[in-house]
Write a protein that holds these residues in place. Structure first.
Motif, PDB file in Angstrom:
ATOM      1  N   LEU A  40     -13.999  25.613 -87.718  1.00 18.01           N
ATOM      2  CA  LEU A  40     -14.488  24.464 -88.473  1.00 18.01           C
ATOM      3  C   LEU A  40     -15.883  24.061 -87.999  1.00 18.01           C
ATOM      4  O   LEU A  40     -16.287  24.390 -86.879  1.00 18.01           O
ATOM      5  N   PRO A  41     -16.629  23.315 -88.802  1.00 18.38           N
ATOM      6  CA  PRO A  41     -17.931  22.807 -88.363  1.00 18.38           C
ATOM      7  C   PRO A  41     -17.752  21.909 -87.131  1.00 18.38           C
ATOM      8  O   PRO A  41     -16.744  21.202 -87.008  1.00 18.38           O
ATOM      9  N   PRO A  42     -18.712  21.910 -86.214  1.00 17.76           N
ATOM     10  CA  PRO A  42     -18.549  21.157 -84.968  1.00 17.76           C
ATOM     11  C   PRO A  42     -18.328  19.666 -85.160  1.00 17.76           C
ATOM     12  O   PRO A  42     -17.630  19.029 -84.367  1.00 17.76           O
ATOM     13  N   GLU A  43     -18.902  19.101 -86.221  1.00 20.26           N
ATOM     14  CA  GLU A  43     -18.752  17.653 -86.410  1.00 20.26           C
ATOM     15  C   GLU A  43     -17.295  17.245 -86.668  1.00 20.26           C
ATOM     16  O   GLU A  43     -16.901  16.111 -86.393  1.00 20.26           O
ATOM     17  N   MET A  44     -16.476  18.186 -87.167  1.00 18.11           N
ATOM     18  CA  MET A  44     -15.081  17.835 -87.430  1.00 18.11           C
ATOM     19  C   MET A  44     -14.318  17.575 -86.132  1.00 18.11           C
ATOM     20  O   MET A  44     -13.367  16.780 -86.106  1.00 18.11           O
ATOM     21  N   GLY A  45     -14.729  18.248 -85.048  1.00 13.98           N
ATOM     22  CA  GLY A  45     -14.129  17.947 -83.759  1.00 13.98           C
ATOM     23  C   GLY A  45     -14.468  16.537 -83.306  1.00 13.98           C
ATOM     24  O   GLY A  45     -13.642  15.842 -82.708  1.00 13.98           O
ATOM     25  N   LEU A  46     -15.710  16.100 -83.612  1.00 13.01           N
ATOM     26  CA  LEU A  46     -16.119  14.740 -83.272  1.00 13.01           C
ATOM     27  C   LEU A  46     -15.387  13.727 -84.144  1.00 13.01           C
ATOM     28  O   LEU A  46     -14.959  12.668 -83.657  1.00 13.01           O
ATOM     29  N   TYR A  47     -15.236  14.042 -85.444  1.00 16.69           N
ATOM     30  CA  TYR A  47     -14.518  13.136 -86.339  1.00 16.69           C
ATOM     31  C   TYR A  47     -13.070  12.929 -85.890  1.00 16.69           C
ATOM     32  O   TYR A  47     -12.519  11.832 -86.009  1.00 16.69           O
ATOM     33  N   ALA A  48     -12.470  14.026 -85.369  1.00 14.53           N
ATOM     34  CA  ALA A  48     -11.065  13.958 -84.946  1.00 14.53           C
ATOM     35  C   ALA A  48     -10.899  13.235 -83.611  1.00 14.53           C
ATOM     36  O   ALA A  48      -9.777  13.164 -83.086  1.00 14.53           O
ATOM     37  N   SER A  49     -11.992  12.690 -83.080  1.00 12.57           N
ATOM     38  CA  SER A  49     -11.951  12.012 -81.786  1.00 12.57           C
ATOM     39  C   SER A  49     -12.252  10.522 -81.892  1.00 12.57           C
ATOM     40  O   SER A  49     -12.615   9.890 -80.904  1.00 12.57           O
ATOM     41  N   ILE A  50     -12.125   9.974 -83.092  1.00  9.94           N
ATOM     42  CA  ILE A  50     -12.394   8.537 -83.263  1.00  9.94           C
ATOM     43  C   ILE A  50     -11.132   7.817 -83.745  1.00  9.94           C
ATOM     44  O   ILE A  50     -10.384   7.250 -82.953  1.00  9.94           O
ATOM     45  N   LEU A  51     -10.895   7.832 -85.053  1.00 12.99           N
ATOM     46  CA  LEU A  51      -9.749   7.093 -85.603  1.00 12.99           C
ATOM     47  C   LEU A  51      -8.401   7.576 -85.065  1.00 12.99           C
ATOM     48  O   LEU A  51      -7.497   6.752 -84.838  1.00 12.99           O
ATOM     49  N   PRO A  52      -8.197   8.897 -84.851  1.00  9.61           N
ATOM     50  CA  PRO A  52      -6.901   9.316 -84.294  1.00  9.61           C
ATOM     51  C   PRO A  52      -6.589   8.671 -82.942  1.00  9.61           C
ATOM     52  O   PRO A  52      -5.449   8.300 -82.671  1.00  9.61           O
ATOM     53  N   ILE A  53      -7.610   8.524 -82.097  1.00  7.74           N
ATOM     54  CA  ILE A  53      -7.400   7.909 -80.780  1.00  7.74           C
ATOM     55  C   ILE A  53      -7.000   6.453 -80.941  1.00  7.74           C
ATOM     56  O   ILE A  53      -6.092   5.951 -80.254  1.00  7.74           O
ATOM     57  N   ILE A  54      -7.654   5.746 -81.870  1.00 11.12           N
ATOM     58  CA  ILE A  54      -7.343   4.331 -82.097  1.00 11.12           C
ATOM     59  C   ILE A  54      -5.928   4.186 -82.674  1.00 11.12           C
ATOM     60  O   ILE A  54      -5.157   3.305 -82.257  1.00 11.12           O
ATOM     61  N   ALA A  55      -5.576   5.046 -83.619  1.00 12.38           N
ATOM     62  CA  ALA A  55      -4.246   4.970 -84.235  1.00 12.38           C
ATOM     63  C   ALA A  55      -3.150   5.184 -83.200  1.00 12.38           C
ATOM     64  O   ALA A  55      -2.146   4.453 -83.167  1.00 12.38           O
ATOM     65  N   TYR A  56      -3.341   6.185 -82.326  1.00 13.64           N
ATOM     66  CA  TYR A  56      -2.325   6.419 -81.295  1.00 13.64           C
ATOM     67  C   TYR A  56      -2.259   5.243 -80.325  1.00 13.64           C
ATOM     68  O   TYR A  56      -1.178   4.827 -79.898  1.00 13.64           O
ATOM     69  N   ALA A  57      -3.408   4.691 -79.962  1.00 11.77           N
ATOM     70  CA  ALA A  57      -3.441   3.576 -79.007  1.00 11.77           C
ATOM     71  C   ALA A  57      -2.628   2.387 -79.528  1.00 11.77           C
ATOM     72  O   ALA A  57      -1.991   1.674 -78.749  1.00 11.77           O
ATOM     73  N   LEU A  58      -2.627   2.193 -80.832  1.00  4.02           N
ATOM     74  CA  LEU A  58      -1.924   1.044 -81.404  1.00  4.02           C
ATOM     75  C   LEU A  58      -0.439   1.304 -81.604  1.00  4.02           C
ATOM     76  O   LEU A  58       0.364   0.360 -81.626  1.00  4.02           O
ATOM     77  N   LEU A  59      -0.027   2.570 -81.729  1.00  2.29           N
ATOM     78  CA  LEU A  59       1.363   2.858 -82.086  1.00  2.29           C
ATOM     79  C   LEU A  59       2.111   3.718 -81.078  1.00  2.29           C
ATOM     80  O   LEU A  59       3.347   3.767 -81.117  1.00  2.29           O
ATOM     81  N   GLY A  60       1.418   4.441 -80.189  1.00  3.08           N
ATOM     82  CA  GLY A  60       2.092   5.288 -79.212  1.00  3.08           C
ATOM     83  C   GLY A  60       2.681   4.477 -78.072  1.00  3.08           C
ATOM     84  O   GLY A  60       2.465   3.267 -77.953  1.00  3.08           O
TER      85      GLY A  60
END
Length: 566
Positions: A40-60
């Motif tokens: 995948l393009p490198p920016e997709m790795g950066l995109y996958a490191s923002i909202l997913p972290i916040i979502a897990y922090a609130l529900l994990g």
């Protein structure tokens, strides 16, 4: 509002800030490298490191688990999508986002259905073999970037063959950069912490700084490529343009064809990611006497993958290395993850042009350095010494992943584990018991000096009775009856029997009748309550009403003949 946030205290903030900053510095090169690994393009790795972290922090449920792109899930993503679309194409990117969506929905559904026990379906040998095989596969796949040559193939053998054919085209500058970066990362992992400690730094700080070696490598070699124009003068491949700005939010719903192609790899990614995350989270939680809730983990990881899909990312899970660094850096709550996500957002919004001259060989070295640490030869050695069947499962899974691919390898490992389980259950350990002198304890006559009662054979079956072993148990009992012509009483000790299925019940019913026809009485001892509840209303249970003993000792006392035991 999650409990950790509603009861947050100011004294926890310094640890969370420090951990958030350190993890961000570590996450930047990993995100870029793992996106490249996923095709995948490198920016997709950066995109996958923002909202997913916040979502897990609130529900994990974990206080220190660091979610985001990881090597194994990136490899599984590439393996699943390679037959469906050209790597890096618009269709490929769309399918990666949709797989994150499907995985997120699956994990959320599993969590709502309270299926946290799924973490136990994959045995440790299978997981160890899968991760080790994936690490080998990833490392071999990165050699082309390390050498600066083209190589492709439908499997690892074809890829290595193509790599050999193009070996003469190796780019010297790329090889020097890649091998230098790799040596620096390996040296840092082994010696940097010790060197910093000798310089007077605390062991904790030295350990954390040594984890930042990938970022040091990225900065150093990126500057080198830029300063000496290695990309234009010597053909060193670089990351190129990485789009600047936060990801746009949206949702690409998969069609029926996409669902049909992606549901199985998404399921495997969900299971592997969940098992890996829970394992890491539990190991860290134990150090602080915290508690991990598997069903909450499913919901947290499901939300993280949905958030990744909405923000243009790909499947994510909890990462081992980042979680350990997060824990060691002093993270107290998931706020550390939210701080890391916010810092990543700032990097994406303003600093992505700095990644243009980042050599792909350095990203390949980062990947190889990270995954080779996951190859678990020690587990293979220890398992081989302890249990050859489990070792065979581990080795088969590892080789299956390397030779057949990720999905085939893990499915082969699961199938083999289940086959071993069924084989073991179908060949239960059985022991004829005798009394340890002057006690009420009864042990295997082949292992201990015990006393027996003439005319009585007591057989303990160390397994539940079900269709796979019913015939084996029957054959054993009949063989004992045929061996000793003086046998008048056959006692079946059920202390290890947790269940009797319909096939085993039918076998016992016919066995009791067959023995009775030979003037041999069948008795039971130490039958567990749930089995008694089901047995008492059956024809066999009614015939055995007065022939079931509370203990082996009671049975021996009742069935003892007039003469003394041998």
């Amino acid at each position: 509002m999650p409990d950790w946030l509603s009861s947050y205290q100011k004294n926890l903030l310094s640890g969370d800030l420090t951990a958030g900053l350190i993890v961000t510095v570590m996450l930047i090169p990993q995100s870029l490298a793992y996106a490249m690994l996923a095709g995948l393009p490198p920016e997709m790795g950066l995109y996958a490191s923002i909202l997913p972290i916040i979502a897990y922090a609130l529900l994990g449920s974990s206080m220190t688990l660091a979610t985001g792109p990881v090597a194994v899930i990136s490899l599984m993503t590439a393996s699943a999508l390679a037959p469906l679309a050209q790597s890096g194409s618009a269709q490929y990117i769309e399918l990666a986002i949709q797989m994150a969506l499907i995985s997120g929905v699956m994990l959320l559904a599993f969590g709502l259905l309270r299926l946290g026990f799924l973490a136990h379906l994959l045995s440790h040998p299978v997981i160890s073999g899968f991760i080790s095989g994936s690490a080998i596969l990833i490392s071999l796949g990165q050699l082309k970037h390390l050498l600066g040559i083209p190589a492709s193939g439908n499997n690892i053998a074809a890829t290595l063959l193509d790599l050999t054919r193009h070996l003469s085209q190796t780019n010297p500058a790329t090889l020097v950069i890649g091998s230098s970066s790799l040596l620096f990362l390996w040296w840092s992992r082994r010696s940097l912490s010790t060197l910093l400690e000798k310089a007077g730094m605390s062991s904790r700080l030295a350990g954390m700084l040594s984890k930042l070696a990938p970022m040091i490598s990225v900065i150093g070699f990126t500057f080198m490529v830029y300063f000496f124009s290695l990309d234009t003068r010597f053909g060193v491949s670089v990351a190129g343009h990485v789009p600047q700005g936060l990801p746009s939010l949206g949702l690409s719903l998969p069609g029926f064809d996409a669902i049909a192609a992606l549901w199985l790899p998404a399921l495997l990614i969900s299971l592997v990611g969940f098992v890996e995350s829970v394992s890491v989270a539990q190991s860290l939680a134990l150090k602080r006497k915290e508690r991990i809730l598997p069903n909450r983990e499913l919901i947290g990881l499901g939300a993280a993958n949905l958030a990744s899909a909405i923000s243009g990312g790909y499947p994510v899970t909890g990462g081992f290395a980042r979680s350990v660094v997060n824990f060691s850096a002093g993270a107290n709550t998931p706020l550390a993850g939210i701080i890391s996500a916010l810092l990543m957002a700032i990097v994406i919004a303003f600093f992505t042009p700095l990644f243009y001259y980042l050599p792909q060989a350095v990203l390949a070295a980062t990947i190889i350095s990270a995954v080779t640490a996951l190859i678990d030869w020690r587990s293979l050695k220890n398992t081989w010494q302890y249990d050859r069947a489990d070792a065979f499962s581990l080795l088969t899974t590892m080789l299956g992943v390397v030779l057949l691919g990720v999905e085939a390898g893990i499915l082969l490992g699961i199938a083999l584990s289940l086959a071993v389980l069924v084989w073991r259950s179908s060949h239960p350990h059985m022991a004829v018991l005798g009394r340890v002198p002057d006690t009420e304890h009864y042990r295997n006559i082949e292992r201990h000096a015990v006393q027996t009662v003439p005319g009585l054979v007591a057989l303990r079956v160390d397994e539940s009775l079900f269709f796979a072993n019913a015939a084996v148990v029957e054959q054993k009992i009949m063989a004992l009856a045929n061996t000793d012509t003086d046998v008048k009483n056959m006692l079946l000790v059920c202390s290890a029997v947790n269940q009797i299925d319909a096939t085993a019940l039918e076998m016992l019913d016919q066995l009791e009748k067959s023995l009775a026809a030979r003037n041999i009485q069948l008795y039971f001892a130490e039958v567990k309550g749930p089995i008694m509840d089901r047995l008492k209303n059956t024809p066999l249970g009614k015939r055995m009403k007065n022939k079931i003993f509370l203990s082996v000792h009671t049975a021996f006392q009742h069935l003892r003949k007039d003469r003394e035991p041998n």
